[in-house]
Write a protein that holds these residues in place. Structure first.
Motif, PDB file in Angstrom:
ATOM      1  N   ILE A 199       0.841  -1.260   0.098  1.00 39.65           N
ATOM      2  CA  ILE A 199       0.084  -0.110   0.001  1.00 39.65           C
ATOM      3  C   ILE A 199       0.878   1.086  -0.007  1.00 39.65           C
ATOM      4  N   THR A 200       0.339   2.399   0.072  1.00 40.55           N
ATOM      5  CA  THR A 200       1.133   3.830  -0.268  1.00 40.55           C
ATOM      6  C   THR A 200       0.338   4.532   0.801  1.00 40.55           C
ATOM      7  N   VAL A 201       0.831   5.624   1.315  1.00 44.00           N
ATOM      8  CA  VAL A 201       0.439   6.790   1.970  1.00 44.00           C
ATOM      9  C   VAL A 201      -0.425   7.525   1.077  1.00 44.00           C
ATOM     10  N   GLU A 202      -1.790   7.675   1.887  1.00 40.92           N
ATOM     11  CA  GLU A 202      -2.672   8.613   1.127  1.00 40.92           C
ATOM     12  C   GLU A 202      -2.310  10.048   1.311  1.00 40.92           C
ATOM     13  N   THR A 203      -2.219  10.766   0.120  1.00 38.71           N
ATOM     14  CA  THR A 203      -1.875  12.285   0.051  1.00 38.71           C
ATOM     15  C   THR A 203      -3.176  13.103  -0.112  1.00 38.71           C
ATOM     16  N   ALA A 204      -3.518  13.800   0.688  1.00 40.89           N
ATOM     17  CA  ALA A 204      -4.780  14.593   0.310  1.00 40.89           C
ATOM     18  C   ALA A 204      -4.417  15.802  -0.608  1.00 40.89           C
ATOM     19  N   PRO A 205      -5.364  16.045  -1.705  1.00 41.48           N
ATOM     20  CA  PRO A 205      -5.327  17.115  -2.609  1.00 41.48           C
ATOM     21  C   PRO A 205      -5.293  18.437  -2.098  1.00 41.48           C
ATOM     22  N   ASP A 206      -4.477  19.300  -2.508  1.00 38.42           N
ATOM     23  CA  ASP A 206      -4.731  20.852  -1.894  1.00 38.42           C
ATOM     24  C   ASP A 206      -5.865  21.449  -2.505  1.00 38.42           C
ATOM     25  N   THR A 207      -7.068  21.664  -1.767  1.00 37.36           N
ATOM     26  CA  THR A 207      -8.097  22.033  -2.014  1.00 37.36           C
ATOM     27  C   THR A 207      -8.316  23.808  -1.881  1.00 37.36           C
ATOM     28  N   ALA A 208      -7.245  24.147  -1.685  1.00 36.51           N
ATOM     29  CA  ALA A 208      -7.324  25.664  -1.469  1.00 36.51           C
ATOM     30  C   ALA A 208      -7.534  26.489  -2.878  1.00 36.51           C
ATOM     31  N   PRO A 209      -8.518  27.430  -3.126  1.00 32.20           N
ATOM     32  CA  PRO A 209      -8.683  28.156  -4.118  1.00 32.20           C
ATOM     33  C   PRO A 209      -7.444  28.839  -4.658  1.00 32.20           C
ATOM     34  N   ASP A 210      -7.333  29.157  -6.018  1.00 32.67           N
ATOM     35  CA  ASP A 210      -6.256  30.274  -6.540  1.00 32.67           C
ATOM     36  C   ASP A 210      -6.583  31.132  -7.288  1.00 32.67           C
ATOM     37  N   ASP A 211      -7.934  31.076  -7.689  1.00 34.99           N
ATOM     38  CA  ASP A 211      -8.390  32.167  -8.254  1.00 34.99           C
ATOM     39  C   ASP A 211      -9.866  32.304  -8.453  1.00 34.99           C
ATOM     40  N   PHE A 212     -10.659  33.551  -9.169  1.00 34.03           N
ATOM     41  CA  PHE A 212     -11.940  33.718  -9.066  1.00 34.03           C
ATOM     42  C   PHE A 212     -12.817  32.557  -8.922  1.00 34.03           C
ATOM     43  N   TRP A 213     -12.510  31.908 -10.342  1.00 28.29           N
ATOM     44  CA  TRP A 213     -13.555  30.829 -10.454  1.00 28.29           C
ATOM     45  C   TRP A 213     -13.528  29.580  -9.385  1.00 28.29           C
ATOM     46  N   SER A 214     -12.390  29.478  -9.214  1.00 27.66           N
ATOM     47  CA  SER A 214     -12.040  28.370  -8.298  1.00 27.66           C
ATOM     48  C   SER A 214     -12.853  28.779  -6.737  1.00 27.66           C
ATOM     49  N   GLY A 215     -12.356  30.142  -6.602  1.00 30.06           N
ATOM     50  CA  GLY A 215     -12.938  30.405  -5.168  1.00 30.06           C
ATOM     51  C   GLY A 215     -14.603  30.543  -5.288  1.00 30.06           C
ATOM     52  N   LEU A 216     -15.119  30.840  -6.303  1.00 31.90           N
ATOM     53  CA  LEU A 216     -16.727  31.052  -6.502  1.00 31.90           C
ATOM     54  C   LEU A 216     -17.203  29.368  -6.493  1.00 31.90           C
ATOM     55  N   ALA A 217     -16.331  28.435  -7.119  1.00 27.46           N
ATOM     56  CA  ALA A 217     -16.862  26.854  -6.915  1.00 27.46           C
ATOM     57  C   ALA A 217     -16.768  26.437  -5.534  1.00 27.46           C
ATOM     58  N   ALA A 218     -15.604  26.798  -4.933  1.00 29.26           N
ATOM     59  CA  ALA A 218     -15.492  26.452  -3.414  1.00 29.26           C
ATOM     60  C   ALA A 218     -16.716  27.118  -2.593  1.00 29.26           C
ATOM     61  N   GLY A 219     -16.987  28.249  -2.839  1.00 31.18           N
ATOM     62  CA  GLY A 219     -18.052  29.070  -1.919  1.00 31.18           C
ATOM     63  C   GLY A 219     -19.427  28.275  -2.236  1.00 31.18           C
ATOM     64  N   TRP A 220     -19.790  27.969  -3.529  1.00 29.42           N
ATOM     65  CA  TRP A 220     -20.802  27.402  -3.700  1.00 29.42           C
ATOM     66  C   TRP A 220     -21.039  26.019  -3.200  1.00 29.42           C
ATOM     67  N   ALA A 221     -19.639  25.283  -3.402  1.00 26.59           N
ATOM     68  CA  ALA A 221     -19.677  23.822  -2.593  1.00 26.59           C
ATOM     69  C   ALA A 221     -19.869  24.064  -1.379  1.00 26.59           C
ATOM     70  N   ALA A 222     -19.318  25.145  -0.620  1.00 21.93           N
ATOM     71  CA  ALA A 222     -19.534  25.131   0.883  1.00 21.93           C
ATOM     72  C   ALA A 222     -20.978  25.395   1.268  1.00 21.93           C
ATOM     73  N   LEU A 223     -21.595  26.415   0.176  1.00 21.02           N
ATOM     74  CA  LEU A 223     -23.168  26.821   0.228  1.00 21.02           C
ATOM     75  C   LEU A 223     -23.976  25.418   0.181  1.00 21.02           C
ATOM     76  N   VAL A 224     -23.871  24.720  -0.948  1.00 18.14           N
ATOM     77  CA  VAL A 224     -24.543  23.561  -0.904  1.00 18.14           C
ATOM     78  C   VAL A 224     -24.571  22.609   0.095  1.00 18.14           C
ATOM     79  N   GLY A 225     -23.085  22.570   0.536  1.00 19.71           N
ATOM     80  CA  GLY A 225     -22.977  21.551   1.895  1.00 19.71           C
ATOM     81  C   GLY A 225     -23.380  22.027   2.945  1.00 19.71           C
ATOM     82  N   PHE A 226     -23.555  23.477   3.232  1.00 18.42           N
ATOM     83  CA  PHE A 226     -24.422  24.003   4.514  1.00 18.42           C
ATOM     84  C   PHE A 226     -25.952  23.687   4.353  1.00 18.42           C
ATOM     85  N   ALA A 227     -26.321  23.848   3.257  1.00 18.26           N
ATOM     86  CA  ALA A 227     -27.769  23.914   3.023  1.00 18.26           C
ATOM     87  C   ALA A 227     -28.267  22.204   3.143  1.00 18.26           C
ATOM     88  N   SER A 228     -27.292  21.342   2.646  1.00 16.95           N
ATOM     89  CA  SER A 228     -27.342  20.071   2.895  1.00 16.95           C
ATOM     90  C   SER A 228     -27.367  19.675   4.398  1.00 16.95           C
TER      91      SER A 228
END
Length: 320
Positions: free
Chosen positions: A219-248
């Motif tokens: 087996i290998t060590v699981e590496t978590a992907p870097d989820t920090a947004p680095d531009d406007f669209w990734s920030g928008l997508a992260a915010g929308w995902a957070a909103l959907v997660g909160f609503a859920s």
């Protein structure tokens, strides 16, 4: 002597068939062994049996037979490449790879591999030591099972059945009637089938003893992907995902609390109804009291008013 030979052969056949019946009904395979007469051609049967008994004491079955199985879990950088090396390591040691499963990394799943290696028993420790160098060893488990008794029993039964088959073949060559021929062939077929089955069992047991089974998990060590947004669209997508997660999550919370809220509302309504009914009951039970008239001032008593006399008007009052 020539006249006695057919009679002796018929007697030997009868004794052999009776012994075979007793063996097939549940007796040991060696139950018919003493009943077999020596062949007429020579008297070497007793000597060969003694030699076989002496040789059996020094056969490999007389030594201890142990089946070893093990399992290893190793954390490596590249499980697929490490699986290739592990398979090559087993081949170099004189073993083989019995099964191999590989799972490439896809999405959130990490790559992993699992191999079942058959390694010669005397090379198992060396192979395990080399596998330890692949990476971090998470755990090693080894189990041993002594099968010396089973192997000795199989060897004894195979030897007895082999001798019985040889003697049946000899009697088959000396059979003079069709009845004897059919009877000997039937018994010979039964003994041969049982001999083949026992031989396969013994061969499998010997293979398990000679080649240890080692299961290797890579087996290998699981590496978590870097989820920090680095531009406007990734920030928008992260915010929308957070909103959907909160609503859920909020919907789940409301769904969990809704039955409790309904129960609490019903209980509150019952309490309010009880309080209202109790308050109304108290009001009905309390008597109504009229206020007392004020006391008349001291002095001459005023004339009683005549109810039929009209009240004086302001013009009738004397002027000062």
């Amino acid at each position: 002597m020539r006249r006695i030979a057919p009679v002796a052969a018929a007697a030997a056949l009868t004794v052999l068939l009776l012994a075979g019946c007793s063996m097939g009904s549940g007796g040991e395979s060696s139950g018919y062994e003493p009943a077999m007469p020596a062949p007429a051609e020579g008297g070497d049967t007793g000597q060969s049996a003694d030699e076989a008994a002496d040789a059996d004491g020094g056969s490999p079955a007389a030594t201890q037979s142990v089946i070893t199985t093990g399992r290893m879990s190793i954390t490596v950088d590249d499980p697929l490449a490490a699986a290739e090396e592990a398979a090559a390591l087993a081949d170099d040691a004189g073993g083989r790879t019995e099964s191999r499963t590989e799972q490439p990394g896809a999405g959130s799943a990490s790559p992993r591999a699992e191999l079942v290696l058959r390694v010669p028993a005397d090379e198992l420790d060396a192979v395990v030591d080399e596998l330890r160098e692949f990476g971090h060893v998470n755990g090693v488990t080894m189990n041993e099972s002594d099968v010396s008794t089973e192997r000795k029993d199989l060897d004894a039964r195979i030897e007895a059945l082999g001798a019985s088959v040889d003697r049946l073949e000899l009697l088959l060559s000396q059979a003079s009637t069709i009845t004897d021929l059919i009877a000997i062939e039937s018994e010979l077929t039964t003994r041969q089938a049982e001999l083949d089955s026992l031989t396969q069992q013994r061969d499998w047991l010997v293979d398990q003893v000679d080649y240890s089974t080692l299961t290797v998990e890579l087996i290998t060590v699981e590496t978590a992907p870097d989820t920090a947004p680095d531009d406007f669209w990734s920030g928008l997508a992260a915010g929308w995902a957070a909103l959907v997660g909160f609503a859920s999550a909020l919907g789940v919370a409301i769904g969990v609390l809704l039955p409790w809220i309904a129960v609490l509302l019903v209980m509150a309504a019952i309490v309010v109804l009880v309080v209202v009914l109790a308050t109304r009951g108290r009001r009905r039970a309390t008597p109504v009291t009229t206020p007392a008239a004020p006391a008349a001032p001291s002095g001459p008593a005023a004339p009683a008013a005549d109810p039929q006399r009209p009240a004086p008007s302001p013009e009738d009052e004397p002027r000062a």
